[in-house]
Design an enzyme around this catalytic site. Structure first.
Site, mmCIF file in Angstrom:
data_model
loop_
_atom_site.group_PDB
_atom_site.id
_atom_site.type_symbol
_atom_site.label_atom_id
_atom_site.label_comp_id
_atom_site.label_asym_id
_atom_site.label_seq_id
_atom_site.Cartn_x
_atom_site.Cartn_y
_atom_site.Cartn_z
ATOM 1 N N ARG A 12 0.819 -1.220 0.000
ATOM 2 C CA ARG A 12 0.000 0.000 0.000
ATOM 3 C C ARG A 12 0.845 1.259 0.000
ATOM 4 O O ARG A 12 0.376 2.321 -0.408
ATOM 5 C CB ARG A 12 -0.922 0.029 1.221
ATOM 6 N N ALA A 13 2.112 1.148 0.436
ATOM 7 C CA ALA A 13 2.978 2.323 0.475
ATOM 8 C C ALA A 13 3.242 2.850 -0.930
ATOM 9 O O ALA A 13 3.627 3.989 -1.123
ATOM 10 C CB ALA A 13 4.290 1.979 1.179
ATOM 11 N N CYS A 33 4.610 32.836 28.876
ATOM 12 C CA CYS A 33 4.787 31.392 29.118
ATOM 13 C C CYS A 33 4.768 31.069 30.607
ATOM 14 O O CYS A 33 5.433 31.721 31.406
ATOM 15 C CB CYS A 33 6.115 30.958 28.494
ATOM 16 N N CYS A 90 8.533 29.711 31.635
ATOM 17 C CA CYS A 90 9.760 30.509 31.541
ATOM 18 C C CYS A 90 10.188 31.031 32.924
ATOM 19 O O CYS A 90 9.356 31.255 33.806
ATOM 20 C CB CYS A 90 9.547 31.690 30.586
ATOM 21 N N HIS A 135 13.103 29.159 26.125
ATOM 22 C CA HIS A 135 11.761 28.841 25.652
ATOM 23 C C HIS A 135 11.764 28.175 24.272
ATOM 24 O O HIS A 135 10.807 27.484 23.896
ATOM 25 C CB HIS A 135 10.955 30.148 25.591
ATOM 26 N N ASN A 178 5.941 14.885 26.161
ATOM 27 C CA ASN A 178 4.890 15.012 25.176
ATOM 28 C C ASN A 178 5.235 16.273 24.420
ATOM 29 O O ASN A 178 5.300 17.335 25.020
ATOM 30 C CB ASN A 178 3.579 15.199 25.952
ATOM 31 N N GLY A 185 -0.998 17.402 21.577
ATOM 32 C CA GLY A 185 -1.803 17.939 22.681
ATOM 33 C C GLY A 185 -0.948 18.562 23.768
ATOM 34 O O GLY A 185 -1.416 18.809 24.875
ATOM 35 N N SER A 232 0.615 21.219 25.950
ATOM 36 C CA SER A 232 -0.025 22.491 26.276
ATOM 37 C C SER A 232 0.928 23.678 26.269
ATOM 38 O O SER A 232 0.492 24.820 26.310
ATOM 39 C CB SER A 232 -0.704 22.385 27.640
ATOM 40 N N HIS A 235 7.208 25.589 25.587
ATOM 41 C CA HIS A 235 8.474 25.615 26.327
ATOM 42 C C HIS A 235 8.929 24.171 26.564
ATOM 43 O O HIS A 235 8.203 23.388 27.190
ATOM 44 C CB HIS A 235 8.275 26.330 27.666
ATOM 45 N N HIS A 288 9.750 20.810 27.759
ATOM 46 C CA HIS A 288 9.590 20.238 29.100
ATOM 47 C C HIS A 288 9.122 18.806 29.002
ATOM 48 O O HIS A 288 8.629 18.374 27.966
ATOM 49 C CB HIS A 288 8.558 21.044 29.895
ATOM 50 N N GLN A 309 7.503 15.391 31.714
ATOM 51 C CA GLN A 309 6.744 15.167 32.935
ATOM 52 C C GLN A 309 7.192 13.872 33.596
ATOM 53 O O GLN A 309 7.752 12.986 32.938
ATOM 54 C CB GLN A 309 5.249 15.068 32.621
ATOM 55 N N PHE A 340 -3.247 8.532 11.514
ATOM 56 C CA PHE A 340 -4.301 8.447 12.520
ATOM 57 C C PHE A 340 -4.483 6.991 12.896
ATOM 58 O O PHE A 340 -4.554 6.133 12.023
ATOM 59 C CB PHE A 340 -5.621 9.008 11.977
ATOM 60 N N GLU A 351 -7.619 0.238 13.082
ATOM 61 C CA GLU A 351 -6.700 0.270 14.223
ATOM 62 C C GLU A 351 -7.403 0.382 15.568
ATOM 63 O O GLU A 351 -6.968 -0.198 16.553
ATOM 64 C CB GLU A 351 -5.721 1.434 14.073
HETATM 65 P P1 H2U Z 1 2.070 18.938 28.576
HETATM 66 O O1 H2U Z 1 3.383 18.232 28.828
HETATM 67 O O2 H2U Z 1 1.036 18.063 27.956
HETATM 68 O O3 H2U Z 1 2.303 20.203 27.850
HETATM 69 O O4 H2U Z 1 1.551 19.376 29.973
HETATM 70 C C1 H2U Z 1 2.184 20.390 30.722
HETATM 71 C C2 H2U Z 1 1.845 20.191 32.156
HETATM 72 O O5 H2U Z 1 2.230 21.369 32.873
HETATM 73 C C3 H2U Z 1 0.386 19.956 32.386
HETATM 74 O O6 H2U Z 1 0.250 18.720 33.039
HETATM 75 C C4 H2U Z 1 1.277 21.619 33.867
HETATM 76 C C5 H2U Z 1 -0.018 21.111 33.285
HETATM 77 O O7 H2U Z 1 -0.868 20.664 34.298
HETATM 78 N N1 H2U Z 1 1.263 23.033 34.188
HETATM 79 C C6 H2U Z 1 1.419 23.431 35.486
HETATM 80 O O8 H2U Z 1 1.563 22.603 36.387
HETATM 81 N N2 H2U Z 1 1.407 24.769 35.786
HETATM 82 C C7 H2U Z 1 1.226 25.742 34.855
HETATM 83 O O9 H2U Z 1 1.208 26.896 35.173
HETATM 84 C C8 H2U Z 1 1.079 25.392 33.426
HETATM 85 C C9 H2U Z 1 1.061 23.956 33.107
HETATM 86 ZN ZN ZN Z 2 8.871 29.543 28.177
#
Ligand code: H2U
Ligand code: ZN
Length: 355
Positions: free
Chosen positions: A42-43, A66, A69, A128, A166, A172, A174, A177, A179, A181, A325, A330
Site C-alpha cells: 500500500r505504500a 509562558c 519561563c 523557551h 509530550n 496535545g 499544552s 516551552h 519540558h 513530565q 491516525f 486500528e
Molecule cells: P504537557 O506536557 O502536555 O504540555 O503538559 C504540561 C503540564 O504542565 C500539564 O500537566 C502543567 C499542566 O498541568 N502546568 C502546570 O503545572 N502549571 C502551569 O502553570 C502550566 C502547566
Molecule cells: Zn517559556
C-alpha cells in the site's frame, strides 16, 4: 504462520519464508503481546493528500506569557524562580495526588481501585525555544540526570515512575516551552505491567533477557538500526506501529534509570540529541512525539528480565502536517502500517544528525 494463535515463541522461525517487503503480514510486538498488520504494497499507492509547509515556530528564548519561563507566574499564581538550568516543579494540576481516597470495593461489575501518586513537570532549560537537539550536550545531560534522580527518589515511595515527554501541539502538548513530565504511582500502569509479564515470560521460557536478544539480533540484521553508540542502540522496532517509531535500548545490563552509570548517561545525552535531530530533519519541522521510559517497576517479581528502554511514538507520516491516525481498523481491530519499519529506519539512518 500461526496467525490466529498467540503462540509467539516460534514467530521468528515462521517469518523466514515470508516476503516481508512486499506482502501483507502480521508482526508480533513481543513487549506487549499484541499483533500488528503490515501492508507494504500500500505504500506504493499514489498520494494526493494534503502536504502543507511546516508550521512557523516560536523562536524567542523568553516568552513573557509562558507559564514555564524563568521568573514568570504559573497558572495558579506561583512564580517560577530565575532558574538557569533545569527546573522541576510539582504539577499544579496533577493527575495523581499523594492522598489515596479513591473507591474500592466489592462491585464485580463496576470495578475501581484507589490510585495515589505525584506528578512533576521538568523544564529542560530556561530557553523557551530550544528543544532537545538544540540544547548543548551538557544541558541534555542535566535532563538525563534529573530523570535518573527523580526516578530514584520517587521510586522509593511508589510502585512505578513514568518519565515522559509530550512534544508539539499535534500531541496535545499544552506549552511550547521544552519540558517533560514525571508521574509516580502506587500502581503499575497497564502497558508497563504487560511489558513486565512479557519479559518475565521470555526469561522463563527462553532463558534470556528479551531486549538483550533484540539488541544482538538487530546488530546482526542492521536493517532497522537508526543510530548507536557504546551504550545505546536506536532501532525502528520490528513491531513498530507508528511510522517513524523508535525503540532506544540500553546495551548495558541495566533495568532502571537510576541504574545507569555515569558514562551511559553521557552517551544517552548524545544519542538523544542525534535521534531528535534526525526527526527534526526528516520533514524539516520540530518533530512532534510522545516519548518515555520503561523500566522495571520497584514491585516487579522479575527485575532481572528487564532491560531499560525508551519508546518514541511520533505521529507524522509523510510531511510536517500529514500524520498517521490510529483510527478505523486500528481502533477496532489492530494497528496497521504501510511503510515498513525497515523503510522507516533506512530514511532516518540516511539523515545527517551532526549538530
Ligand atoms: P504537557 O506536557 O502536555 O504540555 O503538559 C504540561 C503540564 O504542565 C500539564 O500537566 C502543567 C499542566 O498541568 N502546568 C502546570 O503545572 N502549571 C502551569 O502553570 C502550566 C502547566
Ligand atoms: Zn517559556
Amino acid at each position: 504462520m500461526s496467525g490466529h494463535s498467540t503462540d509467539w515463541t516460534h514467530v521468528t522461525d515462521s517469518t523466514a519464508d515470508l516476503d516481508i517487503s512486499e506482502h501483507p503480514h502480521r508482526r508480533l510486538n513481543l513487549l506487549t503481546g499484541e499483533w500488528l498488520l503490515v501492508s507494504p504494497h500500500r505504500a506504493k499507492r499514489p498520494w494526493r493528500g494534503d502536504e502543507t509547509p511546516p508550521l512557523p515556530r516560536d523562536l524567542i528564548p523568553y516568552d513573557p506569557e509562558c507559564h514555564l519561563c524563568p521568573g514568570n507566574s504559573r497558572a495558579n499564581g506561583v512564580r517560577n524562580p530565575d532558574y538557569e538550568n533545569t527546573y522541576v516543579f510539582a504539577n499544579d494540576f496533577p493527575a495523581l495526588t499523594a492522598e489515596s481516597r479513591g473507591p474500592g470495593g466489592e462491585d464485580a461489575l463496576f470495578r475501581a481501585m484507589p490510585a495515589a501518586g505525584e506528578a512533576l513537570v521538568v523544564c529542560f532549560s530556561p530557553d523557551h525555544s530550544r528543544t532537545l537537539p538544540e540544547l548543548e550536550q551538557h544541558q541534555v545531560k542535566r535532563v538525563v540526570d534529573i530523570w535518573c534522580s527523580e526516578a530514584d527518589r520517587l521510586g522509593r515511595s511508589y510502585s512505578y515512575v513514568q518519565v515522559f515527554e509530550n512534544k508539539g501541539a499535534m500531541m496535545g502538548c499544552s506549552s511550547p516551552h521544552p519540558h517533560g513530565q514525571i508521574w509516580a504511582s502506587d500502581f503499575v500502569p497497564t502497558q508497563v505491567a504487560a511489558e513486565d509479564a512479557r519479559q518475565a515470560e521470555w526469561l522463563s521460557t527462553r532463558g534470556s533477557v528479551l531486549l538483550a536478544e533484540v539488541v544482538e539480533r538487530e546488530e546482526r540484521d542492521e536493517v532497522r538500526i537508526v543510530d548507536r553508540n557504546a551504550h545505546w542502540l536506536a532501532i525502528v522496532p520490528w513491531w513498530a506501529a507508528w511510522p517513524f517509531e523508535i525503540l532506544l535500548i540500553a546495551r548495558d545490563d541495566v533495568a532502571t534509570l537510576p541504574g545507569l552509570a555515569e558514562e551511559a548517561r553521557e552517551a544517552l545525552a548524545s544519542i538523544l540529541r542525534r535521534i531528535t535531530a534526525r526527526y527534526d530533519r526528516l520533514f524539516s519541522t520540530s518533530f512532534p512525539y510522545s516519548m518515555g521510559w520503561h523500566q522495571a517497576p520497584g514491585t516487579s517479581d522479575n527485575p532481572e528480565a528487564w532491560r531499560l528502554h525508551a519508546h518514541f511514538y511520533p505521529p507524522l507520516l509523510r510531511s510536517a502536517s500529514v500524520r498517521k491516525f490510529m483510527v478505523g481498523y486500528e481502533m477496532l481491530a489492530e494497528p496497521q502500517r504501510d511503510l515498513t519499519p525497515e523503510q522507516a529506519a533506512e530514511r532516518l539512518r540516511a539523515i545527517d544528525p551532526d549538530l
